[in-house]
Design a protein around this motif. Structure first.
Motif, PDB file in Angstrom:
ATOM      1  N   THR A   1     -42.858 -37.236  66.293  1.00 50.62           N
ATOM      2  CA  THR A   1     -43.307 -37.687  64.976  1.00 50.62           C
ATOM      3  C   THR A   1     -44.567 -38.524  65.124  1.00 50.62           C
ATOM      4  OG1 THR A   1     -42.009 -39.752  64.986  1.00 50.62           O
ATOM      5  CG2 THR A   1     -40.925 -37.754  64.150  1.00 50.62           C
ATOM      6  N   ARG A   2     -45.430 -38.460  64.123  1.00 47.80           N
ATOM      7  CA  ARG A   2     -46.648 -39.264  64.164  1.00 47.80           C
ATOM      8  C   ARG A   2     -47.140 -39.531  62.751  1.00 47.80           C
ATOM      9  NH1 ARG A   2     -51.753 -35.504  66.061  1.00 47.80           N
ATOM     10  NH2 ARG A   2     -51.154 -33.534  65.073  1.00 47.80           N
ATOM     11  N   GLU A   3     -47.910 -40.606  62.610  1.00 46.72           N
ATOM     12  CA  GLU A   3     -48.514 -40.978  61.331  1.00 46.72           C
ATOM     13  C   GLU A   3     -50.034 -40.822  61.347  1.00 46.72           C
ATOM     14  OE1 GLU A   3     -45.920 -44.434  59.360  1.00 46.72           O
ATOM     15  OE2 GLU A   3     -46.797 -45.011  61.285  1.00 46.72           O
ATOM     16  N   LEU A   4     -50.638 -40.801  62.535  1.00 40.91           N
ATOM     17  CA  LEU A   4     -52.084 -40.741  62.692  1.00 40.91           C
ATOM     18  C   LEU A   4     -52.495 -39.378  63.237  1.00 40.91           C
ATOM     19  CD1 LEU A   4     -52.702 -44.208  64.395  1.00 40.91           C
ATOM     20  CD2 LEU A   4     -52.209 -43.710  61.999  1.00 40.91           C
ATOM     21  N   ASP A   5     -53.587 -38.833  62.724  1.00 42.22           N
ATOM     22  CA  ASP A   5     -54.018 -37.534  63.235  1.00 42.22           C
ATOM     23  C   ASP A   5     -54.705 -37.701  64.591  1.00 42.22           C
ATOM     24  OD1 ASP A   5     -56.517 -38.555  62.535  1.00 42.22           O
ATOM     25  OD2 ASP A   5     -57.143 -36.777  61.414  1.00 42.22           O
ATOM     26  N   THR A   6     -54.882 -36.579  65.271  1.00 45.48           N
ATOM     27  CA  THR A   6     -55.446 -36.604  66.619  1.00 45.48           C
ATOM     28  C   THR A   6     -56.835 -37.215  66.628  1.00 45.48           C
ATOM     29  OG1 THR A   6     -54.132 -34.713  67.360  1.00 45.48           O
ATOM     30  CG2 THR A   6     -56.201 -35.124  68.525  1.00 45.48           C
ATOM     31  N   ALA A   7     -57.642 -36.899  65.633  1.00 45.05           N
ATOM     32  CA  ALA A   7     -59.011 -37.415  65.599  1.00 45.05           C
ATOM     33  C   ALA A   7     -59.037 -38.940  65.538  1.00 45.05           C
ATOM     34  CB  ALA A   7     -59.771 -36.815  64.417  1.00 45.05           C
ATOM     35  N   THR A   8     -58.100 -39.532  64.801  1.00 46.02           N
ATOM     36  CA  THR A   8     -58.046 -40.996  64.717  1.00 46.02           C
ATOM     37  C   THR A   8     -57.711 -41.607  66.071  1.00 46.02           C
ATOM     38  OG1 THR A   8     -57.410 -40.959  62.385  1.00 46.02           O
ATOM     39  CG2 THR A   8     -56.891 -42.951  63.623  1.00 46.02           C
TER      40      THR A   8
ATOM     41  N   THR B   1     -44.305 -45.578  57.396  1.00 47.27           N
ATOM     42  CA  THR B   1     -43.668 -44.470  56.695  1.00 47.27           C
ATOM     43  C   THR B   1     -42.585 -43.851  57.570  1.00 47.27           C
ATOM     44  OG1 THR B   1     -45.031 -42.633  57.526  1.00 47.27           O
ATOM     45  CG2 THR B   1     -45.966 -43.982  55.743  1.00 47.27           C
ATOM     46  N   SER B   2     -41.849 -42.923  56.988  1.00 42.21           N
ATOM     47  CA  SER B   2     -40.876 -42.132  57.748  1.00 42.21           C
ATOM     48  C   SER B   2     -41.386 -40.715  57.969  1.00 42.21           C
ATOM     49  CB  SER B   2     -39.536 -42.099  57.007  1.00 42.21           C
ATOM     50  OG  SER B   2     -39.705 -41.546  55.703  1.00 42.21           O
ATOM     51  N   SER B   3     -42.681 -40.512  57.789  1.00 42.66           N
ATOM     52  CA  SER B   3     -43.257 -39.180  57.911  1.00 42.66           C
ATOM     53  C   SER B   3     -43.280 -38.713  59.361  1.00 42.66           C
ATOM     54  CB  SER B   3     -44.682 -39.171  57.352  1.00 42.66           C
ATOM     55  OG  SER B   3     -45.282 -37.900  57.509  1.00 42.66           O
ATOM     56  N   ALA B   4     -43.058 -37.424  59.572  1.00 40.56           N
ATOM     57  CA  ALA B   4     -43.188 -36.833  60.901  1.00 40.56           C
ATOM     58  C   ALA B   4     -44.575 -36.254  61.121  1.00 40.56           C
ATOM     59  CB  ALA B   4     -42.146 -35.730  61.099  1.00 40.56           C
ATOM     60  N   GLU B   5     -45.361 -36.135  60.056  1.00 39.29           N
ATOM     61  CA  GLU B   5     -46.705 -35.566  60.118  1.00 39.29           C
ATOM     62  C   GLU B   5     -47.734 -36.631  59.747  1.00 39.29           C
ATOM     63  OE1 GLU B   5     -47.222 -32.601  61.242  1.00 39.29           O
ATOM     64  OE2 GLU B   5     -45.097 -32.067  61.350  1.00 39.29           O
ATOM     65  N   PRO B   6     -48.985 -36.474  60.198  1.00 42.73           N
ATOM     66  CA  PRO B   6     -49.995 -37.501  59.926  1.00 42.73           C
ATOM     67  C   PRO B   6     -50.160 -37.802  58.441  1.00 42.73           C
ATOM     68  CG  PRO B   6     -50.806 -35.973  61.580  1.00 42.73           C
ATOM     69  CD  PRO B   6     -49.515 -35.394  61.058  1.00 42.73           C
ATOM     70  N   VAL B   7     -50.195 -39.076  58.132  1.00 48.31           N
ATOM     71  CA  VAL B   7     -50.489 -39.520  56.771  1.00 48.31           C
ATOM     72  C   VAL B   7     -51.887 -40.129  56.689  1.00 48.31           C
ATOM     73  CG1 VAL B   7     -48.066 -39.931  56.213  1.00 48.31           C
ATOM     74  CG2 VAL B   7     -49.442 -41.800  57.167  1.00 48.31           C
ATOM     75  N   LEU B   8     -52.510 -40.323  57.861  1.00 47.53           N
ATOM     76  CA  LEU B   8     -53.818 -40.967  57.927  1.00 47.53           C
ATOM     77  C   LEU B   8     -54.769 -40.075  58.721  1.00 47.53           C
ATOM     78  CD1 LEU B   8     -55.070 -43.690  57.025  1.00 47.53           C
ATOM     79  CD2 LEU B   8     -54.607 -44.541  59.335  1.00 47.53           C
ATOM     80  N   HIS B   9     -55.981 -39.912  58.205  1.00 50.58           N
ATOM     81  CA  HIS B   9     -56.959 -39.025  58.832  1.00 50.58           C
ATOM     82  C   HIS B   9     -58.260 -39.777  59.113  1.00 50.58           C
ATOM     83  CE1 HIS B   9     -54.566 -35.335  58.216  1.00 50.58           C
ATOM     84  NE2 HIS B   9     -54.110 -35.998  57.167  1.00 50.58           N
ATOM     85  N   ARG B  10     -58.879 -39.399  60.221  1.00 46.42           N
ATOM     86  CA  ARG B  10     -60.055 -40.117  60.724  1.00 46.42           C
ATOM     87  C   ARG B  10     -61.170 -40.213  59.694  1.00 46.42           C
ATOM     88  NH1 ARG B  10     -63.742 -42.531  61.267  1.00 46.42           N
ATOM     89  NH2 ARG B  10     -65.193 -42.799  63.001  1.00 46.42           N
ATOM     90  N   ASP B  11     -61.442 -39.133  58.969  1.00 51.39           N
ATOM     91  CA  ASP B  11     -62.603 -39.158  58.077  1.00 51.39           C
ATOM     92  C   ASP B  11     -62.385 -40.005  56.827  1.00 51.39           C
ATOM     93  OD1 ASP B  11     -60.851 -37.469  56.823  1.00 51.39           O
ATOM     94  OD2 ASP B  11     -62.237 -35.772  56.668  1.00 51.39           O
ATOM     95  N   TRP B  12     -61.190 -40.572  56.648  1.00 56.05           N
ATOM     96  CA  TRP B  12     -60.945 -41.483  55.532  1.00 56.05           C
ATOM     97  C   TRP B  12     -61.282 -42.933  55.895  1.00 56.05           C
ATOM     98  CZ3 TRP B  12     -55.259 -39.679  54.283  1.00 56.05           C
ATOM     99  CH2 TRP B  12     -55.287 -38.337  53.848  1.00 56.05           C
ATOM    100  N   LEU B  13     -61.489 -43.223  57.162  1.00 49.71           N
ATOM    101  CA  LEU B  13     -61.539 -44.600  57.642  1.00 49.71           C
ATOM    102  C   LEU B  13     -62.971 -45.106  57.742  1.00 49.71           C
ATOM    103  CD1 LEU B  13     -58.919 -44.243  60.500  1.00 49.71           C
ATOM    104  CD2 LEU B  13     -58.554 -45.310  58.269  1.00 49.71           C
ATOM    105  N   ALA B  14     -63.163 -46.347  57.324  1.00 52.52           N
ATOM    106  CA  ALA B  14     -64.459 -46.986  57.456  1.00 52.52           C
ATOM    107  C   ALA B  14     -64.657 -47.456  58.897  1.00 52.52           C
ATOM    108  CB  ALA B  14     -64.556 -48.183  56.507  1.00 52.52           C
ATOM    109  N   PRO B  15     -65.912 -47.552  59.360  1.00 51.25           N
ATOM    110  CA  PRO B  15     -66.153 -48.129  60.689  1.00 51.25           C
ATOM    111  C   PRO B  15     -65.552 -49.537  60.780  1.00 51.25           C
ATOM    112  CG  PRO B  15     -68.154 -47.139  59.806  1.00 51.25           C
ATOM    113  CD  PRO B  15     -67.155 -47.151  58.687  1.00 51.25           C
ATOM    114  N   GLY B  16     -64.972 -49.830  61.927  1.00 52.03           N
ATOM    115  CA  GLY B  16     -64.426 -51.164  62.160  1.00 52.03           C
ATOM    116  C   GLY B  16     -63.023 -51.389  61.651  1.00 52.03           C
ATOM    117  N   THR B  17     -62.368 -50.343  61.154  1.00 50.18           N
ATOM    118  CA  THR B  17     -61.002 -50.491  60.640  1.00 50.18           C
ATOM    119  C   THR B  17     -60.025 -50.794  61.773  1.00 50.18           C
ATOM    120  OG1 THR B  17     -61.452 -48.911  58.863  1.00 50.18           O
ATOM    121  CG2 THR B  17     -59.142 -49.337  59.373  1.00 50.18           C
ATOM    122  N   HIS B  18     -59.071 -51.668  61.495  1.00 52.09           N
ATOM    123  CA  HIS B  18     -57.949 -51.887  62.413  1.00 52.09           C
ATOM    124  C   HIS B  18     -56.690 -51.306  61.787  1.00 52.09           C
ATOM    125  CE1 HIS B  18     -54.963 -53.438  65.062  1.00 52.09           C
ATOM    126  NE2 HIS B  18     -54.369 -54.094  64.077  1.00 52.09           N
TER     127      HIS B  18
END
Length: 329
Positions: free
Chosen positions: A230-237, A202-219
């Motif tokens: 700019t970032r796409e992933l939140d700090t928790a991820t 994406t061209s987002s400057a803010e996280p578009v992906l959050h840790r609690d949405w992800l299944a265990p073992g995701t790459h």
């Protein structure tokens, strides 16, 4: 002197994803062995300009020796007018004489080699049974990653999410024939739920992906954010994941996905487990993924050596097939 010019169309015809992925494996391993020289990219970011310009030189020694230089302008507003955000040229020069050999469309080279590197990272880090791909983004890199990753791994489904559900639906409607079923999702959360492989492009400057949405073992292949703010992933991820880089130095200097969590005290330099070139060259201690439940992140910032290797493959193919335009220079 004869100079080969390869347009975007010519690059797409000559540089296949599987072939490019192999070239990326080779050059990243060569870089890990010390056979590639490249400084950090130089970035010109004028105040008030619509975008920025980056200069990316490199040199590879040995049988694949050559000089490469990419001059690329990144203009975030381009997709709104139907253009790739990355525009520029890749110059390939002789390692013996320094003579210019080829001038390639950098937008096409960047499109293909970026997705090919993500495909390599996916082959190294994703679980062997991961067969659902979620792509966050609906632009050039979304399309490229769909084709590149499906080339190197059997997939059962690709899910796409954009800034709106309508954008995702339009992307799917215009993708043409795809090697795997592609569906549009209403939200990023819907797209990544249970997916084993995720691409953020994406061209987002803010996280578009959050840790609690992800299944265990995701790459995750984090592709879109390439600036410190700019970032796409939140700090928790980032904090929860095993973090891998194309270049450790680049991540520490340029990656907002890493630098913002680091400024918050959530991670430090030791959080970067390895460069993927070290994995390919057998120089990293232990495997990349250590646990089936582990979340892995490949932070893709793009390397000049990747552009050099991709340009060299396209140049040799053009010579073999008499493609492109030759100029007296």
């Amino acid at each position: 002197m004869r100079l080969l010019v390869l347009s975007a169309g010519a690059v797409h015809e000559l540089l296949g994803y599987a072939q490019c992925a192999q070239a990326m494996r080779d050059v990243l391993a060569a870089r890990a062995r010390g056979e590639v020289f490249q400084p950090l990219r130089s970035v010109l970011r004028p105040a008030g300009a619509a975008g920025l310009m980056a200069l990316m030189p490199s040199y590879q020694s040995g049988p694949a020796a050559g000089y490469g230089l990419k001059a690329i302008c990144i203009t975030p507003g381009n997709p709104a007018i139907g253009l790739d955000s990355h525009q520029g040229i890749v110059l390939l020069s002789s390692p013996e004489t320094g003579e210019p050999l080829a001038l390639l469309n950098a937008s096409a080279v960047t499109e293909i080699r970026t997705a090919a590197v993500s495909a390599v990272a996916t082959s190294l880090l994703a679980r062997p049974d991961a067969d659902v791909l979620a792509i966050i983004g609906t632009g050039v890199q979304a399309r490229a990653h769909l084709h590149a990753i499906s080339t190197i791994r059997p997939l059962t489904q690709v899910r796409v999410a954009g800034t709106t559900a309508a954008r995702a639906a339009t992307f799917v409607a215009t993708i043409g024939s795809a090697p795997v079923p592609v569906i549009a999702c209403d939200s990023v959360r819907d797209a990544v739920s249970g997916a084993g492989i995720v691409v953020t492009a994406t061209s987002s400057a803010e996280p578009v992906l959050h840790r609690d949405w992800l299944a265990p073992g995701t790459h995750i292949n984090a592709v879109g954010a390439c600036l410190p703010h700019t970032r796409e992933l939140d700090t928790a991820t980032i904090a929860a994941a095993a973090l891998f880089a194309d270049s450790r130095d680049s991540v520490l200097a340029e990656s907002g996905d890493y630098l913002i969590p680091a400024a918050e005290g959530a991670v430090g330099p030791d959080h970067i487990r390895a460069e993927i070139g070290d994995l390919l060259a057998g120089l990293a201690p232990g495997p990349g993924r250590r646990d089936p439940e582990e979340i892995t992140v490949f932070e893709s910032l793009g390397l000049a050596a990747e552009d050099l290797a991709a340009a060299a493959v396209a140049y040799q193919a053009a010579r073999q097939h008499n493609a492109g335009t030759w100029l007296d220079f």
